[in-house]
Write an enzyme that holds these catalytic residues in place. Structure first.
Site, PDB file in Angstrom:
ATOM      1  N   ASN A 169       0.892  -1.267   0.073  1.00  0.00           N
ATOM      2  CA  ASN A 169       0.035  -0.075   0.183  1.00  0.00           C
ATOM      3  C   ASN A 169       0.863   1.190   0.006  1.00  0.00           C
ATOM      4  O   ASN A 169       0.627   2.293  -0.480  1.00  0.00           O
ATOM      5  CB  ASN A 169      -0.824   0.013   1.350  1.00  0.00           C
ATOM      6  CG  ASN A 169      -0.621  -0.261   2.708  1.00  0.00           C
ATOM      7  OD1 ASN A 169       0.719  -0.446   2.606  1.00  0.00           O
ATOM      8  ND2 ASN A 169      -1.127   0.052   3.386  1.00  0.00           N
ATOM      9  N   GLU A 264       5.613  -4.098  11.780  1.00  0.00           N
ATOM     10  CA  GLU A 264       4.595  -3.135  11.739  1.00  0.00           C
ATOM     11  C   GLU A 264       3.233  -4.109  10.815  1.00  0.00           C
ATOM     12  O   GLU A 264       3.389  -4.365   9.779  1.00  0.00           O
ATOM     13  CB  GLU A 264       4.817  -2.210  10.769  1.00  0.00           C
ATOM     14  CG  GLU A 264       5.670  -0.854  11.332  1.00  0.00           C
ATOM     15  CD  GLU A 264       5.714   0.131  10.489  1.00  0.00           C
ATOM     16  OE1 GLU A 264       5.815  -0.037   9.249  1.00  0.00           O
ATOM     17  OE2 GLU A 264       5.469   1.228  10.955  1.00  0.00           O
ATOM     18  N   CYS A 298      -3.180   0.732   7.142  1.00  0.00           N
ATOM     19  CA  CYS A 298      -3.008   0.022   8.143  1.00  0.00           C
ATOM     20  C   CYS A 298      -3.665   1.136   9.256  1.00  0.00           C
ATOM     21  O   CYS A 298      -4.568   0.183  10.263  1.00  0.00           O
ATOM     22  CB  CYS A 298      -1.669  -0.125   8.717  1.00  0.00           C
ATOM     23  SG  CYS A 298      -0.548   1.414   8.755  1.00  0.00           S
TER      24      CYS A 298
HETATM   25  P1  NAP Z   1       1.368  -9.054   3.098  1.00  0.00           P
HETATM   26  O1  NAP Z   1       0.651  -9.825   2.164  1.00  0.00           O
HETATM   27  O2  NAP Z   1       1.963  -9.434   4.658  1.00  0.00           O
HETATM   28  O3  NAP Z   1       2.911  -8.642   2.459  1.00  0.00           O
HETATM   29  C1  NAP Z   1       3.618  -7.915   2.873  1.00  0.00           C
HETATM   30  C2  NAP Z   1       5.215  -8.049   2.287  1.00  0.00           C
HETATM   31  O4  NAP Z   1       5.620  -9.354   2.773  1.00  0.00           O
HETATM   32  C3  NAP Z   1       5.385  -8.090   0.642  1.00  0.00           C
HETATM   33  O5  NAP Z   1       6.548  -7.521   0.373  1.00  0.00           O
HETATM   34  C4  NAP Z   1       5.184  -9.511   0.537  1.00  0.00           C
HETATM   35  O6  NAP Z   1       5.587 -10.018  -0.697  1.00  0.00           O
HETATM   36  C5  NAP Z   1       6.156  -9.974   1.658  1.00  0.00           C
HETATM   37  N1  NAP Z   1       5.827 -11.456   1.735  1.00  0.00           N
HETATM   38  C6  NAP Z   1       4.806 -12.414   1.409  1.00  0.00           C
HETATM   39  N2  NAP Z   1       5.177 -13.568   1.934  1.00  0.00           N
HETATM   40  C7  NAP Z   1       6.365 -13.627   2.499  1.00  0.00           C
HETATM   41  C8  NAP Z   1       7.275 -14.520   3.281  1.00  0.00           C
HETATM   42  N3  NAP Z   1       6.984 -15.725   3.449  1.00  0.00           N
HETATM   43  N4  NAP Z   1       8.217 -13.979   3.717  1.00  0.00           N
HETATM   44  C9  NAP Z   1       8.707 -12.944   3.656  1.00  0.00           C
HETATM   45  N5  NAP Z   1       8.132 -11.913   3.048  1.00  0.00           N
HETATM   46  C10 NAP Z   1       6.584 -12.252   2.406  1.00  0.00           C
HETATM   47  O7  NAP Z   1       0.751  -7.572   3.144  1.00  0.00           O
HETATM   48  P2  NAP Z   1       0.166  -6.729   2.090  1.00  0.00           P
HETATM   49  O8  NAP Z   1      -0.970  -7.336   1.711  1.00  0.00           O
HETATM   50  O9  NAP Z   1       1.119  -6.318   1.083  1.00  0.00           O
HETATM   51  O10 NAP Z   1      -0.110  -5.149   3.096  1.00  0.00           O
HETATM   52  C11 NAP Z   1      -1.471  -5.198   3.781  1.00  0.00           C
HETATM   53  C12 NAP Z   1      -1.248  -5.777   5.281  1.00  0.00           C
HETATM   54  O11 NAP Z   1      -0.263  -4.889   5.694  1.00  0.00           O
HETATM   55  C13 NAP Z   1      -2.503  -5.274   6.020  1.00  0.00           C
HETATM   56  O12 NAP Z   1      -2.623  -6.365   6.936  1.00  0.00           O
HETATM   57  C14 NAP Z   1      -2.062  -3.891   6.761  1.00  0.00           C
HETATM   58  O13 NAP Z   1      -2.780  -3.605   7.982  1.00  0.00           O
HETATM   59  C15 NAP Z   1      -0.274  -4.037   7.319  1.00  0.00           C
HETATM   60  N6  NAP Z   1       0.097  -2.607   6.898  1.00  0.00           N
HETATM   61  C16 NAP Z   1       0.767  -2.280   8.257  1.00  0.00           C
HETATM   62  C17 NAP Z   1       1.202  -1.226   8.236  1.00  0.00           C
HETATM   63  C18 NAP Z   1       1.784  -0.823   9.603  1.00  0.00           C
HETATM   64  O14 NAP Z   1       2.675   0.041   9.828  1.00  0.00           O
HETATM   65  N7  NAP Z   1       1.576  -1.466  10.916  1.00  0.00           N
HETATM   66  C19 NAP Z   1       1.388  -0.263   7.146  1.00  0.00           C
HETATM   67  C20 NAP Z   1       0.889  -0.828   5.903  1.00  0.00           C
HETATM   68  C21 NAP Z   1       0.309  -1.880   5.904  1.00  0.00           C
HETATM   69  P3  NAP Z   1       4.764 -10.307  -2.060  1.00  0.00           P
HETATM   70  O15 NAP Z   1       4.148  -9.050  -2.443  1.00  0.00           O
HETATM   71  O16 NAP Z   1       5.651 -10.718  -3.201  1.00  0.00           O
HETATM   72  O17 NAP Z   1       3.827 -11.414  -1.437  1.00  0.00           O
END
Ligand code: NAP
Length: 496
Positions: A169, A264, A298
């Site tokens: 995002n 995060e 988030c």
């Molecule tokens: P995600 O599916 O957890 O992916 C995040 C990152 O992890 C991506 O770069 C993804 O790569 C990578 N990834 C996936 N599988 C992995 C593995 N086994 N090992 C290491 N890395 C891996 O999250 P998202 O859909 O991108 O983002 C949405 C989530 O992020 C929501 O839950 C949101 O609340 C959270 N978020 C939190 C914050 C905060 O500051 N707390 C800020 C923004 C977003 P790929 O894209 O290649 O799968």
């Protein structure tokens, strides 16, 4: 234009290269990963599917480059970061174009993300020069039984290789929020960008390349997280992981070795509305907090907990504002744009249908075309509905009517998440007492939850994270304390 002009080096045919040892390279895998445009649902870009051998090579060069970077004067590290920030801001247009195509971010917000990222890098350089330029001097006789025979000098030293994994995002902003603190503190950095957002991130990395950082200090490997993620996060050369994303972070923290983690993760930010709240202010913040970037933040408001006596009035005001939101493609700067993927849209739809079956009141008709979901307020949501607890990451917001403030606090604290929350009331004393009882990393009083400004501390409790971000906290987190103790043959007191 993306992939053109100064960015021509990063593209090979129709596949973007990865960045290793100061050069843009094709993967020996011969495979690529497609990035689907959320609006057209067609392949927009392709990136290299890096191999484990390529990851090994990147780690090796990162280790070597870090050793000499740690000996580079702080002012010089800061100078290079300032240069990268300026280049990044100069190239905001092509990077924003990628954000629009890859993650359907409204065009104006895409530009804002790049500019904010440049500002973050510059602020980080300045903050690093200040806080890393200072250490501590302790004397031994303040601890019982000791005389002043020992002087202790402490300073902050780098950790080594930092692995940064941001989410889709904010693929630029949440990458530089890891890159800049790591570099100013003397670490090297390996970036694994999200697949949706990878091309924006590669353009951003090229700005660091153009700034002239030493070879191997920054690398960027692409590929699906599900395929190379474990290899990266469990790699023995990684000395720190800074991750932002969903539940994947919980799995990573269970697998990672004995290294510092900055996690995060998700949130279910509650908005508690008291009877004396300024309802126009609340409605404006619910729209901004709940529906900006189609709820894919988030810190989006993800559940409204409103006192029954003002609920009708609030719902009416929110509905009036919601009807004015524009819905359509990101290129046209619409407020509501397609969500990032079909699977994400299906997940959101699942939550909506569950709420429908269980009797929630639909303030608007549910409408979806492809990945585009029209904004929807669900009233009279009850705790037995999934949407009361789960994070939709879409333009769908539940309202739960409460009969006491305690009921609202109870719902907020019963969540497995604890990122942010907000409370609306004109009574500041009540607001502070409620804030103290909310189990979240931050509580906003009379405003929607928000991550910025980027130098504020930012942290989640419970399943929302480990550690704290914000520029200063990130720099500190990416360092260790080193002490040198001078032992004197006899006590020494300065007499003046
Ligand atoms: P995600 O599916 O957890 O992916 C995040 C990152 O992890 C991506 O770069 C993804 O790569 C990578 N990834 C996936 N599988 C992995 C593995 N086994 N090992 C290491 N890395 C891996 O999250 P998202 O859909 O991108 O983002 C949405 C989530 O992020 C929501 O839950 C949101 O609340 C959270 N978020 C939190 C914050 C905060 O500051 N707390 C800020 C923004 C977003 P790929 O894209 O290649 O799968």
């Amino acid at each position: 234009m993306a992939g053109n002009g100064v960015f021509a080096d990063i593209l090979d045919g129709d596949v973007y290269k990865y960045y290793s040892d100061g050069e843009w390279k094709k993967s020996s895998s011969g495979k690529s990963v497609s990035i689907v445009n959320p609006t057209t649902r067609k392949t927009q870009y392709k990136v290299q599917a890096c191999t484990q051998e390529e990851v090994n090579k990147v780690m090796e060069t990162a280790k070597v480059a870090q050793k000499s970077w740690a000996k580079t004067p702080l002012w010089k590290r800061a100078e290079l970061l300032h240069k990268a920030a300026a280049i990044l801001k100069d190239h905001k247009a092509p990077i924003a174009e990628c954000l629009v195509k890859e993650i359907a971010k409204p065009a104006k917000d895409a530009v804002t993300e790049v500019v904010r990222s440049g500002d973050l890098v510059s602020y980080c350089a300045e903050e690093g020069v200040r806080i890393l330029g200072e250490g501590k001097y302790l004397v031994s006789d303040s601890f019982p039984g000791n005389e002043r025979t020992k002087y202790c000098l402490t300073s902050k030293i780098p950790l080594g290789v930092v692995l940064a994994i941001p989410p889709f995002n904010y693929p630029v902003n949440l990458a530089v929020s890891k890159i800049a603190p790591a570099l100013i503190a003397g670490n090297s950095l390996v970036l694994k960008p999200p697949t949706q957002g990878a091309v924006s991130a590669l353009h951003m990395v090229h700005c660091f390349h153009l700034a002239g950082f030493p070879k191997g200090l920054i690398s960027c490997v692409t590929g699906k997280g599900s395929e190379i993620g474990d290899f990266l996060t469990m790699h023995p050369s990684v000395n720190c992981i800074s991750f932002t994303g969903g539940d994947t972070g919980i799995a990573i923290s269970k697998k990672a070795g004995m290294i510092p983690l900055q996690m995060e993760l998700g949130g279910k930010d509650a908005c508690i509305v008291l009877e004396d709240a300024d309802l126009d202010l609340v409605a404006g913040n619910i729209i901004k907090g709940g529906f900006s970037y189609s709820g894919q933040r988030c810190t989006a408001v993800k559940v409204v907990l409103v006192m029954e006596s003002v609920a009708d009035a609030l719902v009416e005001k929110v509905n009036a504002k919601l009807s004015k939101l524009t819905v359509g493609p990101p290129e046209e700067n619409c407020d509501i744009t397609p969500v990032v993927s079909e699977s994400s849209a299906n997940f959101i739809e699942g939550l909506v249908m569950d709420a429908k079956e269980k009797g929630a009141t639909f303030c608007q008709a549910y409408k979806r075309e492809g990945n585009l979901i029209w904004p929807l307020l669900l009233d009279n949501v009850r705790p037995d509905m999934r949407i009361a607890w789960e994070e939709p990451f879409g333009p769908v917001l539940p309202v739960i009517r409460i009969n006491s403030v305690e009921e609202g606090i109870h719902h907020c604290n019963a969540s497995n998440f604890g990122l942010q929350g907000c409370v609306f009331t004109k009574d500041i004393n009540k607001a502070i007492l409620i804030s103290d009882t909310m189990e979240t990393g931050t509580v906003q009083i009379n405003s929607a939850p928000a991550r910025g400004p980027d130098h504020f501390p930012f942290q989640g409790l419970k399943d929302s994270g480990i550690g704290s971000q914000g520029i200063t906290n990130s720099i500190n987190m990416m360092t260790k304390i080193k002490s040198t103790v001078i032992n004197l043959p006899s006590p020494s007191y300065t007499m003046g």
